[in-house]
Design a protein around this motif. Sequence first.
Motif, PDB file in Angstrom:
ATOM      1  N   LYS A 214       0.839  -1.187   0.000  1.00  0.00           N
ATOM      2  CA  LYS A 214       0.000   0.000   0.000  1.00  0.00           C
ATOM      3  C   LYS A 214       0.883   1.250   0.000  1.00  0.00           C
ATOM      4  O   LYS A 214       1.895   1.308   0.699  1.00  0.00           O
ATOM      5  CB  LYS A 214      -0.903   0.008   1.241  1.00  0.00           C
ATOM      6  N   TYR A 215       0.475   2.224  -0.807  1.00  0.00           N
ATOM      7  CA  TYR A 215       1.183   3.496  -0.919  1.00  0.00           C
ATOM      8  C   TYR A 215       0.291   4.593  -0.335  1.00  0.00           C
ATOM      9  O   TYR A 215      -0.877   4.722  -0.722  1.00  0.00           O
ATOM     10  CB  TYR A 215       1.519   3.808  -2.374  1.00  0.00           C
ATOM     11  N   ALA A 216       0.847   5.381   0.572  1.00  0.00           N
ATOM     12  CA  ALA A 216       0.104   6.473   1.204  1.00  0.00           C
ATOM     13  C   ALA A 216       0.229   7.730   0.353  1.00  0.00           C
ATOM     14  O   ALA A 216       1.331   8.107  -0.051  1.00  0.00           O
ATOM     15  CB  ALA A 216       0.615   6.738   2.612  1.00  0.00           C
ATOM     16  N   VAL A 217      -0.913   8.367   0.098  1.00  0.00           N
ATOM     17  CA  VAL A 217      -0.963   9.579  -0.719  1.00  0.00           C
ATOM     18  C   VAL A 217      -1.652  10.667   0.084  1.00  0.00           C
ATOM     19  O   VAL A 217      -2.743  10.451   0.640  1.00  0.00           O
ATOM     20  CB  VAL A 217      -1.715   9.333  -2.040  1.00  0.00           C
ATOM     21  N   LEU A 218      -1.010  11.815   0.162  1.00  0.00           N
ATOM     22  CA  LEU A 218      -1.590  12.973   0.837  1.00  0.00           C
ATOM     23  C   LEU A 218      -2.095  13.945  -0.225  1.00  0.00           C
ATOM     24  O   LEU A 218      -1.323  14.401  -1.076  1.00  0.00           O
ATOM     25  CB  LEU A 218      -0.556  13.661   1.726  1.00  0.00           C
ATOM     26  N   GLU A 219      -3.397  14.271  -0.163  1.00  0.00           N
ATOM     27  CA  GLU A 219      -4.002  15.250  -1.051  1.00  0.00           C
ATOM     28  C   GLU A 219      -4.354  16.493  -0.241  1.00  0.00           C
ATOM     29  O   GLU A 219      -4.939  16.386   0.842  1.00  0.00           O
ATOM     30  CB  GLU A 219      -5.254  14.684  -1.713  1.00  0.00           C
ATOM     31  N   ALA A 220      -4.005  17.647  -0.764  1.00  0.00           N
ATOM     32  CA  ALA A 220      -4.249  18.915  -0.086  1.00  0.00           C
ATOM     33  C   ALA A 220      -4.990  19.847  -1.032  1.00  0.00           C
ATOM     34  O   ALA A 220      -4.604  19.996  -2.196  1.00  0.00           O
ATOM     35  CB  ALA A 220      -2.936  19.555   0.366  1.00  0.00           C
ATOM     36  N   VAL A 221      -6.052  20.471  -0.519  1.00  0.00           N
ATOM     37  CA  VAL A 221      -6.829  21.460  -1.265  1.00  0.00           C
ATOM     38  C   VAL A 221      -6.942  22.695  -0.391  1.00  0.00           C
ATOM     39  O   VAL A 221      -7.468  22.624   0.731  1.00  0.00           O
ATOM     40  CB  VAL A 221      -8.228  20.929  -1.644  1.00  0.00           C
ATOM     41  N   ILE A 222      -6.445  23.827  -0.905  1.00  0.00           N
ATOM     42  CA  ILE A 222      -6.396  25.063  -0.126  1.00  0.00           C
ATOM     43  C   ILE A 222      -6.957  26.190  -0.981  1.00  0.00           C
ATOM     44  O   ILE A 222      -6.660  26.279  -2.174  1.00  0.00           O
ATOM     45  CB  ILE A 222      -4.945  25.381   0.300  1.00  0.00           C
ATOM     46  N   PRO A 223      -7.836  27.025  -0.431  1.00  0.00           N
ATOM     47  CA  PRO A 223      -8.439  28.099  -1.233  1.00  0.00           C
ATOM     48  C   PRO A 223      -7.416  29.133  -1.669  1.00  0.00           C
ATOM     49  O   PRO A 223      -6.455  29.433  -0.954  1.00  0.00           O
ATOM     50  CB  PRO A 223      -9.486  28.707  -0.293  1.00  0.00           C
ATOM     51  N   ASP A 224      -7.633  29.664  -2.860  1.00  0.00           N
ATOM     52  CA  ASP A 224      -6.804  30.716  -3.417  1.00  0.00           C
ATOM     53  C   ASP A 224      -7.724  31.798  -3.972  1.00  0.00           C
ATOM     54  O   ASP A 224      -8.638  31.506  -4.738  1.00  0.00           O
ATOM     55  CB  ASP A 224      -5.899  30.167  -4.524  1.00  0.00           C
ATOM     56  N   GLN A 225      -7.524  33.017  -3.589  1.00  0.00           N
ATOM     57  CA  GLN A 225      -8.434  34.096  -3.959  1.00  0.00           C
ATOM     58  C   GLN A 225      -8.435  34.394  -5.450  1.00  0.00           C
ATOM     59  O   GLN A 225      -9.443  34.839  -5.987  1.00  0.00           O
ATOM     60  CB  GLN A 225      -8.078  35.369  -3.179  1.00  0.00           C
ATOM     61  N   SER A 226      -7.337  34.155  -6.121  1.00  0.00           N
ATOM     62  CA  SER A 226      -7.253  34.510  -7.543  1.00  0.00           C
ATOM     63  C   SER A 226      -7.621  33.366  -8.472  1.00  0.00           C
ATOM     64  O   SER A 226      -8.131  33.589  -9.567  1.00  0.00           O
ATOM     65  CB  SER A 226      -5.835  34.994  -7.870  1.00  0.00           C
ATOM     66  N   ARG A 227      -7.376  32.110  -8.065  1.00  0.00           N
ATOM     67  CA  ARG A 227      -7.587  30.987  -8.975  1.00  0.00           C
ATOM     68  C   ARG A 227      -8.535  29.929  -8.428  1.00  0.00           C
ATOM     69  O   ARG A 227      -8.595  28.824  -8.958  1.00  0.00           O
ATOM     70  CB  ARG A 227      -6.246  30.332  -9.319  1.00  0.00           C
ATOM     71  N   GLY A 228      -9.253  30.214  -7.397  1.00  0.00           N
ATOM     72  CA  GLY A 228     -10.200  29.227  -6.871  1.00  0.00           C
ATOM     73  C   GLY A 228      -9.592  28.421  -5.752  1.00  0.00           C
ATOM     74  O   GLY A 228      -9.421  28.898  -4.623  1.00  0.00           O
ATOM     75  N   TYR A 229      -9.222  27.156  -6.044  1.00  0.00           N
ATOM     76  CA  TYR A 229      -8.672  26.250  -5.041  1.00  0.00           C
ATOM     77  C   TYR A 229      -7.446  25.562  -5.621  1.00  0.00           C
ATOM     78  O   TYR A 229      -7.483  25.018  -6.730  1.00  0.00           O
ATOM     79  CB  TYR A 229      -9.708  25.199  -4.615  1.00  0.00           C
ATOM     80  N   ALA A 230      -6.355  25.605  -4.870  1.00  0.00           N
ATOM     81  CA  ALA A 230      -5.113  24.965  -5.289  1.00  0.00           C
ATOM     82  C   ALA A 230      -5.098  23.529  -4.781  1.00  0.00           C
ATOM     83  O   ALA A 230      -5.496  23.239  -3.651  1.00  0.00           O
ATOM     84  CB  ALA A 230      -3.907  25.730  -4.755  1.00  0.00           C
ATOM     85  N   TYR A 231      -4.592  22.616  -5.634  1.00  0.00           N
ATOM     86  CA  TYR A 231      -4.578  21.182  -5.325  1.00  0.00           C
ATOM     87  C   TYR A 231      -3.167  20.647  -5.491  1.00  0.00           C
ATOM     88  O   TYR A 231      -2.432  21.033  -6.418  1.00  0.00           O
ATOM     89  CB  TYR A 231      -5.526  20.441  -6.265  1.00  0.00           C
ATOM     90  N   ARG A 232      -2.783  19.767  -4.573  1.00  0.00           N
ATOM     91  CA  ARG A 232      -1.481  19.119  -4.663  1.00  0.00           C
ATOM     92  C   ARG A 232      -1.563  17.736  -4.035  1.00  0.00           C
ATOM     93  O   ARG A 232      -2.167  17.568  -2.969  1.00  0.00           O
ATOM     94  CB  ARG A 232      -0.414  19.951  -3.965  1.00  0.00           C
ATOM     95  N   ALA A 233      -0.976  16.752  -4.720  1.00  0.00           N
ATOM     96  CA  ALA A 233      -0.963  15.367  -4.241  1.00  0.00           C
ATOM     97  C   ALA A 233       0.478  14.915  -4.076  1.00  0.00           C
ATOM     98  O   ALA A 233       1.310  15.089  -4.982  1.00  0.00           O
ATOM     99  CB  ALA A 233      -1.700  14.455  -5.210  1.00  0.00           C
ATOM    100  N   LEU A 234       0.793  14.318  -2.914  1.00  0.00           N
ATOM    101  CA  LEU A 234       2.136  13.860  -2.595  1.00  0.00           C
ATOM    102  C   LEU A 234       2.102  12.386  -2.237  1.00  0.00           C
ATOM    103  O   LEU A 234       1.222  11.934  -1.488  1.00  0.00           O
ATOM    104  CB  LEU A 234       2.722  14.654  -1.417  1.00  0.00           C
ATOM    105  N   LEU A 235       3.057  11.635  -2.767  1.00  0.00           N
ATOM    106  CA  LEU A 235       3.231  10.232  -2.414  1.00  0.00           C
ATOM    107  C   LEU A 235       4.189  10.151  -1.241  1.00  0.00           C
ATOM    108  O   LEU A 235       5.362  10.518  -1.345  1.00  0.00           O
ATOM    109  CB  LEU A 235       3.784   9.441  -3.599  1.00  0.00           C
ATOM    110  N   THR A 236       3.679   9.696  -0.084  1.00  0.00           N
ATOM    111  CA  THR A 236       4.514   9.605   1.120  1.00  0.00           C
ATOM    112  C   THR A 236       4.960   8.189   1.406  1.00  0.00           C
ATOM    113  O   THR A 236       5.789   7.976   2.291  1.00  0.00           O
ATOM    114  CB  THR A 236       3.750  10.137   2.347  1.00  0.00           C
ATOM    115  N   GLU A 237       4.418   7.187   0.730  1.00  0.00           N
ATOM    116  CA  GLU A 237       4.767   5.779   0.904  1.00  0.00           C
ATOM    117  C   GLU A 237       4.622   5.323   2.345  1.00  0.00           C
ATOM    118  O   GLU A 237       5.391   4.498   2.831  1.00  0.00           O
ATOM    119  CB  GLU A 237       6.195   5.510   0.424  1.00  0.00           C
ATOM    120  N   GLY A 238       3.665   5.904   3.064  1.00  0.00           N
ATOM    121  CA  GLY A 238       3.372   5.460   4.409  1.00  0.00           C
ATOM    122  C   GLY A 238       4.264   6.036   5.469  1.00  0.00           C
ATOM    123  O   GLY A 238       3.976   5.934   6.654  1.00  0.00           O
ATOM    124  N   SER A 239       5.399   6.663   5.089  1.00  0.00           N
ATOM    125  CA  SER A 239       6.328   7.177   6.100  1.00  0.00           C
ATOM    126  C   SER A 239       5.920   8.543   6.628  1.00  0.00           C
ATOM    127  O   SER A 239       6.305   8.919   7.722  1.00  0.00           O
ATOM    128  CB  SER A 239       7.742   7.272   5.498  1.00  0.00           C
TER     129      SER A 239
END
Length: 576
Positions: A214-239
């Motif tokens: 199993k691979y752990a993935v962190l997804e983050a969504v943070i509001p941005d006033q100019s472009r709506g919502y910023a999204y980023r996904a990181l592979l942490t591999e459980g660590s």
Amino acid sequence: MTATSIDTMPADSVLGRYERSKSRRSAWESHWRECYDYAMPQRDGTLSEAVPGQKKTDKLFDGTAPDAVDQLAASLMAELTPPWTRWFDLVPGSDVSSQEAMRLAGPLEEASATLQRHFDRSNFAVEIHQCYLDLVTVGTASLLFEEAALGESTAFHFTAVPLGEAVLDEGPTGMLDISYRLSEFTEDALKARFPKAEVVIDHAVGETDQGEKKYAVLEAVIPDQSRGYAYRALLTEGSQTADHAIDLAQGTFPASPFINFRWMKAPGEIYGRSPVMKALPDIKTANKVVELVLKNATIAVTGIWQADDDGVLNPATVKLLPGTIIPKAVGSSGLTPLSAPGNFDVSTLMLQDMRSRIRSSLLVDKFGQVNTPRMTATEVLERSAETARQLGATYGRLQAELLFPLVRRAVSILRRRGEIPDIAIDGHEVDLQIVSPIALHRRQAEAQSALQWFQMIGMFGPEAAQIVKPQEAARWFAKSFRIPDTLLRTPEEITAAQSQGPKGQDMAGIDPMAGLGGLLGGLTGEAGAADPLAALSSLAGAEQSTVDPNAAISASMPAMSGSAQSGPAQKGGGNV
């Protein structure tokens, strides 16, 4: 934080923000776990390690709370987002003129129908019910609204995010729109979710482990006033450390894919509080009382015995079974039952009181099934008003945190696909109206009050009756009862129909207000009201006639006044 900062900041900074938000959530976890254990043990929100198929009701002795949670979640679904029923309307905004509003009514109605078709074909009904269970149990729920792959029957795909995976925070506007989700994927699922990512797979594992890691993935969504919502996904591999973090995807959304909503919110807190939290003392007490009652029942069935230690009877080998012969010494009493000091049972009274309070806290007595086979229109309105009062504050929060973001996200997806026009729900040109059953209660009450006013002004004579505009009144009632604008004539069509004159019959004697009164009586379900379809036909004929509407209104008011005295007054003397 802006979208630029989340796009450019190192991975350890994103993970650090996640860890700080998770540490603030840790104070809630024990409370959530306790609520799940006593009210919804089947869905513990992945707060604790569990084996699939594991029994989770061994410590639950009273089923009042789980049953009430199920009923309240089902009632919320029926009142807020009923399946296969449209609970929203796209309508012209406040800055649009009446002529432009009539022109936009058709396209907006088609766009609303397109949105509803995609909701109906998706898994929305299944996943939103799971969210309502979380909302009722722990006060906070999270729904992931993703775009389905091209070629599928719907453009929408929903996932009820377990609260154990979601770490939430409030944005600058006070909305719960900062979302982190840490979830695990297999290798195949990871490639399917992030097909463009270059994932480094650890091939050092054995043959038996391939495909199971199993691979752990962190997804983050943070509001941005100019472009709506910023999204980023990181592979942490459980660590969960920056040493193994790999960027999988990043981008922006016009509307957040994570829709987080709360039952109620205490000042200074981020996560919501639920009706189960309010009723938790009674729930725990009722569960303990039932446990003690069951233990007392085993004592009543098997009893408590005493025996003389005479060297013959061995209590360790005695089995209290039918037909058993128990040896005893001569002159000894053998086994004798130990009588209880009293049998004053108050458990039934305690359970009845606590179960009643639990049902009241979870609104079962307000949203439960109606036992009365037939109710009058007044009783229906009173029940609807009581429902609106009970959910007034909660409905306002759910409308702002669930219903509006849900429709905005759906509009952004279909607008990008080109299935609906390029519209923006801003309240000025295009507005969003929630027309779920609980929202219609207020409209129906307003329509009933207007009908009473129409009946009362007849007592003031023809001069007072001239204040009424029949066509405007009919349009207002059409909105109150959700009559589509496509079924209503535009002013141009009315003028054209009037210029043609009556066809086939004389329309001069038709009273438009009497037809309107009969139509409203049929729609509101009053006994003895005229056929609504016939009244609608009569009203339409009156609009085509060239009779003076003021004279028709003046002639209709005495009749309406008389019907008000002879209709509901004869029916038990109650007010409508």
